[in-house]
Motif scaffolding. Structure first.
Motif, short mmCIF file in Angstrom:
data_model
loop_
_atom_site.label_atom_id
_atom_site.label_comp_id
_atom_site.label_asym_id
_atom_site.label_seq_id
_atom_site.Cartn_x
_atom_site.Cartn_y
_atom_site.Cartn_z
N THR C 76 -7.80 3.01 -3.36
CA THR C 76 -7.10 4.03 -4.14
C THR C 76 -8.03 5.15 -4.60
O THR C 76 -8.75 5.02 -5.58
CB THR C 76 -6.44 3.39 -5.39
OG1 THR C 76 -7.42 2.61 -6.09
CG2 THR C 76 -5.31 2.47 -5.00
N SER C 120 -6.31 9.34 1.41
CA SER C 120 -5.45 8.16 1.42
C SER C 120 -4.71 8.04 2.75
O SER C 120 -4.57 6.95 3.32
CB SER C 120 -4.45 8.25 0.26
OG SER C 120 -3.64 7.11 0.22
N TYR C 131 -3.17 4.09 -1.64
CA TYR C 131 -2.33 5.08 -2.32
C TYR C 131 -3.20 5.83 -3.31
O TYR C 131 -4.28 5.34 -3.68
CB TYR C 131 -1.13 4.42 -3.02
CG TYR C 131 -1.49 3.44 -4.10
CD1 TYR C 131 -1.58 3.83 -5.43
CD2 TYR C 131 -1.76 2.11 -3.77
CE1 TYR C 131 -1.93 2.91 -6.41
CE2 TYR C 131 -2.11 1.19 -4.76
CZ TYR C 131 -2.19 1.60 -6.07
OH TYR C 131 -2.55 0.69 -7.05
N PRO D 177 4.17 -1.42 -0.20
CA PRO D 177 3.33 -1.40 -1.40
C PRO D 177 3.51 -2.66 -2.25
O PRO D 177 4.62 -3.18 -2.38
CB PRO D 177 3.79 -0.16 -2.16
CG PRO D 177 5.06 0.27 -1.51
CD PRO D 177 5.13 -0.31 -0.15
#
Lengths: 201, 201, 201, 201
Positions: C76, C120, C131, D177
């Protein structure tokens, strides 16, 4: 003393938003603090305009905005709002800003004036899961938290403002396996406990 | 018609067990079905003995055992119980069987006689998350489900038996971050909805 | 062109930190961009001092700090650092600041100069989950990201700085059931893919 | 001594199945145990027929079937298979049995002959997350585990059989996710460690 308490209307695929449902059920007075309630649209800028009007008419001492954070396990007072809009889905009027500033002349971020650790502690003492969050995301929730702070810093220096996120309701996760929820009754008790912290300050 | 509804007492580090708390709050009659309630200890074998006595005295048509499954996101009717005890922690009398058969002369597993898919559907129609589970674990919950089936197959062929797991309460996850919960009110509504399916059969 | 790539040493209960392990294994040159590597201590302020010295000696064009975020499911890149230290556990020298500003004269927050969405996307194209995050927390990771930005805004206006969090390694979750992990090989590939985005700018 | 090691082909929305990919990469001999590898279709009954033929030709001492369990955090040797098919999605030939027995004349369930706790311990010693599972579900994975046991109990009493589930690959969760994954390299190391336990028995 008066608190302006706002909740968003439903957005995305959901037909209900626990934020406004919970706000409606919070008492109109908590430990001597009057609660003025306001439904706001899940719309960039328009939500802020509606709050601005309510500030002028209600003249609150505190503002607490409530929003839904699908996927979280507890009630989460927010520490900070950032000068940044970035929407994964359109808002309720079809706007979908991408990596945009909210105000060219605003700070990069504003910290809440509310005692978020005490609020979280009070919620946990009600036996409801809670923790302090350091991100309100980049959708309309962060936008509103930022806008309220922007107004406070420009126009209303005596108001203390803040934001709390609440999880999905059980009804919202019936078809979302593996996603946590919290009941509306616990939302109401949690918000009430957090507001009580403000009332006794 | 009568249902014997059981709930376990607290075990491990928890001071409360949502199973018995929810059982206490379920109505004493649901759609004409009488509900006989029984608290059972989280103890291998002794739990089953207590149920056996209650079957003799109550002469139920259905048995539904409720247990806590920490970490689950919804109410989960169980499909099957296995002839297998394997305890990660001691039970409430210090027993901790490891990879043991429950009954040398029992089947490897027994399937519930209850319509678990319909029960789960009824729970979801109450807007409470639910799915059918294919494992009751290997601690006292599975043990009790297996023992009830063993009794049904040996002594009480007309009884229909089954088990449902319910998640932690919010109060139990206040210090377990990232673990889901369900309110006691939703447990009660969910159990009631599932029992109603049995009542109208 | 040169990138200063830093990784933290282990902290808390862990004997290993994937951040420094991954940094060590990243190539010394990526698409023509030289990589200068630096291990930094998980210590408030001291970590920043070490980076400051390295900036003076290495004169990098980019700075990318890598840190561990236990519990996350992917790599991330971070959007923003806040002027706020609040430590749940002590750092590696026993410091545990609570709700403190990092710099009295700093901005409330700084946004990264790095193209986090592109980074990302590049990581995901390597088939690694990723993400963009809007919070680096309030422990030493956020502290370092903030400090680097503070230096950039005061002393080094031509440097572009940013931060990426990586999940636990599989070895770190062997005794943390229900916590996700990512392999060191995927960390290295993911960081390399993100750095390549900078190299070709 | 010989082990028949099987892996499924891709099913549902996925273009890859870590099971067969990992099986292909496991060594052909582990601590003196020969490994015969077999790809099987994610199809009820046909998968079992293919295994039956391979048993006749390969005459293995052990059978280990590997399958994908999306959503799990580690490698999970399975304890038990149940006489029950119930498919949430169609198999690769469009079959979607609902609440059906696999064999009218089979046991309700069969326990594995493999030392699942030792296998899980060996996987964890390789620094890979693992736990013993008590459910293989009700789709083709459980079906195959049950069918192998059914064959063992009817025809091949000297074979020891078992099943292990492995998580999604990182590539499979790039667009899922919040879902955990494990790398193919760790799958291979984990399977190899578990097989080594069988080899030295």
């Amino acid at each position: 003393m008066k608190l302006l308490l706002t909740g968003f209307d439903p957005f995305g695929k959901d037909k209900i938003n626990p934020a406004i449902e919970a706000v409606k059920k919070v008492p109109d007075e908590i430990s001597g603090l009057q609660i003025a309630k306001l439904e706001i649209p899940t719309v960039f800028f328009k939500s802020a305009e509606k709050i601005h009007k309510a500030i002028l008419s209600e003249k609150p001492d505190f503002i607490l905005n409530i929003g839904q954070a699908g996927g979280r396990y507890g009630i989460t007072p927010e520490r900070v709002a950032i000068n940044f809009d970035d929407a994964r889905i359109p808002d309720n009027e079809g706007q979908q800003p991408k990596e945009e500033l909210i105000h060219d002349d605003g700070e990069n971020a504003y910290f809440t004036q509310l005692p978020v650790k005490e609020m979280s502690k009070a919620i946990k003492e009600e036996q409801i899961p809670s923790y302090v969050s350091t991100t309100a995301g980049a959708f309309v929730c962060n936008h509103v938290m930022y806008q309220v702070q922007y107004m406070i810093h420009r126009e209303f220096p005596n108001i203390k403002g803040g934001f709390m996120h609440i999880p999905f309701l059980p009804s919202q996760v019936v078809n979302r396996p593996g996603v946590p929820s919290l009941s509306l009754a616990d939302d109401v008790r949690g918000i009430t406990a957090a507001v009580k912290v403000l009332a006794v300050k």
